[in-house]
Design an enzyme around this catalytic site. Structure first.
Site, PDB file in Angstrom:
ATOM      1  CB  ILE A  69     -35.166 -12.547 -34.870  1.00 30.84           C
ATOM      2  CG1 ILE A  69     -36.797 -13.236 -35.117  1.00 30.84           C
ATOM      3  CG2 ILE A  69     -35.746 -12.459 -34.045  1.00 30.84           C
ATOM      4  CD1 ILE A  69     -37.369 -14.146 -34.213  1.00 30.84           C
TER       5      ILE A  69
ATOM      6  CE  LYS B  50     -46.265 -18.686 -35.732  1.00 34.80           C
ATOM      7  NZ  LYS B  50     -44.689 -18.818 -36.615  1.00 34.80           N
TER       8      LYS B  50
ATOM      9  CE1 TYR C 232     -47.564 -14.136 -35.291  1.00 35.23           C
ATOM     10  CE2 TYR C 232     -47.972 -14.040 -33.409  1.00 35.23           C
ATOM     11  CZ  TYR C 232     -47.262 -14.233 -34.787  1.00 35.23           C
ATOM     12  OH  TYR C 232     -46.305 -14.706 -33.497  1.00 35.23           O
TER      13      TYR C 232
END
Length: 318
Positions: A48, A206, A202
């Protein structure tokens, strides 16, 4: 046979409903052009990040691909220049797992580039290991490196305002928490390196992205710089390249069927970077190109402030 065909038909119908209503996601509708503007996109040699950089280049921006791998980034520069028709796409080396590299990148950028209008903190990873400075790799790359990079470039962003900082987070921030005592003893968000620990790290990282965005917005109040965090969707990219082989083989067919491609996954990032009129929503969180509420921990201003202060100390910024 007719029963099997019926089951297959129902399965296909359900998949198509899921695809068009969930997997495909929303699109950025902004028609803004970026001639004369400069953007940095971290981790933009693939996935992305590359799709984001391509869109910005098509809009006329000068785009800096801030990546660790020179070989992959130069290949991405070639692809983006060819597809966008723009020569204003360049590579600058940045290893977010090295605070020295982050400082070197910022110093070089500030010496060679006159503008910074968009800083898109896109790079992210899931997997084991430690950074050059001894931090857990996920924490170091996903949060601390981006934190330091942003702080070092803030003055230039303010000079070129209105400008934006976009932090790519994830829905999994809702499962995260920040153990400051553990950060003090282990320089990490988790106490181990197992697959479960990597997943937990993770999620925690975030949440750090969301909290960082919230505190950054508070500190930028009254300036011409705004900031946003986002969930890009579940994307089929090279994101899990640091996972074990059996884990990648298991996830690959699932991701191809049910995850968005990179171009679709870049849409909410582009919305946060480009959409006019969202400036009053600085510090907020987006998904599917729309404002969304974050988890309870992501709304904790005291937690966000403490994370900032600890991050300053860990990155030797204060």
């Amino acid at each position: 046979m007719s029963v099997l065909l019926s089951i297959l038909a129902v399965g296909i119908a359900l998949y198509l409903i899921l695809y068009y209503n969930v997997i495909r996601g929303s699109r950025c509708t902004s028609s803004v052009t970026l001639k004369g503007k400069t953007a940095i996109v971290t981790g933009s040699n693939t996935g992305i990040g590359k799709a984001t950089a391509l869109d910005l280049a098509k809009r006329g921006a000068r785009v800096i691909l801030a990546c660790r791998s020179k070989q992959k980034a130069e290949a991405a520069v070639y692809d983006i220049r060819r597809e966008s028709g723009s020569n204003e796409v360049v590579f600058m080396q940045l290893d977010l797992g090295s605070l020295k590299s982050v400082r070197s990148f910022a110093e070089t950028f500030l010496k060679t580039e006159l503008r910074l209008d968009l800083l898109i903190n896109n790079a992210g990873m899931l997997g084991p290991g430690y950074t050059e400075d001894g931090f857990g790799m996920v924490f170091g790359v996903n949060h601390l490196g981006h934190f330091l990079l942003t702080c070092l470039l803030l003055d230039r962003l303010k000079e070129c305002g209105p400008s934006r900082v976009v932090n790519v987070s994830a829905l999994l921030h809702r499962l995260g928490f920040v153990d400051f005592a553990l950060l003090g003893t282990h320089k990490d968000l988790v106490p181990g390196q197992s697959t479960w620990h990597n997943f937990r790290a993770y999620c925690h990282s975030k949440l750090c992205n969301v909290l960082f965005t919230r505190e950054l917005a508070n500190r930028l109040e009254g300036t011409s710089v705004t900031t946003y965090s986002l969930h890009p969707g579940v994307i089929h990219t090279e994101f899990g390249r640091n996972l074990k082989l059996w884990q990648r083989l298991f996830l690959e067919p699932i991701s191809k069927l049910f995850f968005m491609d990179a171009e679709r996954g870049a849409q909410t990032t582009l919305h946060c970077a480009l959409q006019e009129g969202i400036e009053p929503l600085s510090g907020r969180y987006f998904s599917s190109c729309a404002l969304q509420e974050v988890g309870a921990k992501g709304r904790d201003d005291a937690l966000a402030r403490k994370l900032w202060e600890v991050s300053e100390r860990l990155s030797n910024l204060s």
